[in-house]
Design a protein around this motif. Structure first.
Motif, short mmCIF file in Angstrom:
data_model
loop_
_atom_site.label_atom_id
_atom_site.label_comp_id
_atom_site.label_asym_id
_atom_site.label_seq_id
_atom_site.Cartn_x
_atom_site.Cartn_y
_atom_site.Cartn_z
N UNK A 160 -23.14 -9.10 -8.85
CA UNK A 160 -22.84 -7.68 -8.57
C UNK A 160 -23.12 -6.83 -9.81
N UNK A 161 -22.77 -7.37 -10.98
CA UNK A 161 -23.00 -6.63 -12.22
C UNK A 161 -24.49 -6.48 -12.51
N UNK A 162 -25.27 -7.52 -12.23
CA UNK A 162 -26.73 -7.42 -12.43
C UNK A 162 -27.30 -6.38 -11.48
N UNK A 163 -26.84 -6.40 -10.23
CA UNK A 163 -27.29 -5.42 -9.23
C UNK A 163 -26.96 -3.99 -9.69
N UNK A 164 -25.82 -3.86 -10.35
CA UNK A 164 -25.36 -2.54 -10.80
C UNK A 164 -26.22 -1.98 -11.94
N UNK A 165 -27.11 -2.81 -12.52
CA UNK A 165 -28.01 -2.26 -13.55
C UNK A 165 -29.18 -1.49 -12.92
N UNK A 166 -29.39 -1.67 -11.60
CA UNK A 166 -30.55 -1.02 -10.95
C UNK A 166 -30.55 0.50 -11.16
N UNK A 167 -29.45 1.18 -10.86
CA UNK A 167 -29.49 2.65 -11.04
C UNK A 167 -29.30 3.12 -12.48
N UNK A 168 -29.12 2.18 -13.42
CA UNK A 168 -28.88 2.61 -14.81
C UNK A 168 -30.19 3.03 -15.48
N UNK A 169 -30.03 3.85 -16.51
CA UNK A 169 -31.15 4.25 -17.36
C UNK A 169 -31.04 3.43 -18.65
N UNK A 170 -32.11 2.76 -19.03
CA UNK A 170 -32.05 1.89 -20.20
C UNK A 170 -32.01 2.72 -21.48
N UNK A 171 -31.10 2.33 -22.38
CA UNK A 171 -31.07 2.98 -23.69
C UNK A 171 -31.19 1.98 -24.83
N UNK A 172 -31.42 0.71 -24.49
CA UNK A 172 -31.70 -0.31 -25.51
C UNK A 172 -32.86 -1.19 -25.01
N UNK A 173 -33.53 -1.81 -25.95
CA UNK A 173 -34.63 -2.71 -25.58
C UNK A 173 -35.86 -1.93 -25.13
N UNK A 174 -36.89 -2.69 -24.79
CA UNK A 174 -38.17 -2.10 -24.40
C UNK A 174 -38.07 -1.13 -23.23
N UNK A 175 -37.20 -1.45 -22.28
CA UNK A 175 -37.08 -0.62 -21.07
C UNK A 175 -36.69 0.81 -21.44
N UNK A 176 -36.03 0.98 -22.60
CA UNK A 176 -35.60 2.32 -22.99
C UNK A 176 -36.81 3.23 -23.27
N UNK A 177 -37.97 2.62 -23.58
CA UNK A 177 -39.18 3.43 -23.82
C UNK A 177 -39.57 4.20 -22.56
N UNK A 178 -39.15 3.68 -21.39
CA UNK A 178 -39.52 4.31 -20.11
C UNK A 178 -38.60 5.47 -19.75
N UNK A 179 -37.49 5.60 -20.44
CA UNK A 179 -36.55 6.69 -20.14
C UNK A 179 -36.14 6.65 -18.67
#
Ligand code: ADP
Ligand code: MG
Length: 208
Positions: A160-179
């Motif tokens: 459930x916690x992994x699923x809950x990352x779907x709507x999040x905006x990344x602010x760490x790691x490579x994914x944060x480059x995508x804003x």
């Protein structure tokens, strides 16, 4: 039948194999998740690291649990690479350093908490930033709450916690480059953490 990885090397070996095999089996899926919001290497990184762990499983299991965990951590640091290698390496190394050979429930929780704190320090990160910590932190909190259904409940909490990352905006790691464009995809490290937790829980419950 005993399912105590602290006293039984056969249980330790089953546990180590269960985690490694789960990571290797899901490598393509983890890579696909990382292709969406990263550089597409998370599955390969984890597969490389856990193939090394799997190859060493009998040797690792022959050691007491804390030493085995620390050695897994070193292997992951050396073999996984990327951002996730040092972070998962830190998680296992810290667990190994903190866990007594025969931990009480409270000592187990304290060691897990120290390991998650070490990941936060290493990653300069915390829950809420769309990373593996968005699984590790809530699952630790759930374990602390205790009560009925532990450990089985923790696998559901992790997914459930992994699923809950779907709507999040990344602010760490490579994914944060995508804003904003990181929104709408599951974080690959959150998924690998959930799979790892599921592997542990399933293995320990199977023979309980
Ligand atoms: P890389 O990002 O270097 O390609 P991987 O693809 O193997 O490495 O791992 C990416 C995962 O690592 C992300 O999905 C995220 O969960 C995790 N991660 C990256 N940076 C951090 C950080 N600073 N703190 C916690 N986790 C992080
Ligand atoms: Mg990557």
């Amino acid at each position: 039948m005993t399912v105590d990885p602290t006293t039984d090397s056969a249980v330790r070996e089953r546990l180590i194999r269960a985690i490694a095999e789960r990571m290797i089996a899901h490598a393509d899926e983890l890579t696909a998740l990382d292709q969406a919001i990263g550089d597409g290497d998370h599955g390969l990184n984890m597969k490389r690291g856990f193939e090394a762990v799997l190859a060493a499983a009998p040797d690792l299991a022959a050691r007491p649990l804390p030493a085995a965990l620390a050695e897994i951590g070193k292997t992951l640091v050396m073999r996984v690479g990327g951002a996730s290698g040092p972070l998962y390496g830190t998680l296992f190394l810290t667990l190994g350093k903190t866990l007594p050979e025969r931990p009480s429930g409270d000592e187990l929780i304290a060691a897990l908490a120290a390991a998650v704190d070490a990941v936060k320090a290493r990653g300069k990160s915390d829950a809420g930033q769309k990373t593996m910590l968005d699984v590790l932190v809530p699952v630790l909190d759930d374990l602390r709450r205790g009560g009925d259904g532990v450990p089985g409940r923790l696998a559901d909490a992790a997914h459930a916690a992994a699923q809950a990352t779907v709507p999040m905006r990344a602010v760490r790691g490579r994914a944060s480059f995508l804003g904003e464009r990181s929104i709408g995809h599951m974080d690959p490290g959150a998924r690998s953490s959930a799979l790892m937790i599921e592997a542990v829980v399933t293995c320990l419950e199977e023979r309980a």
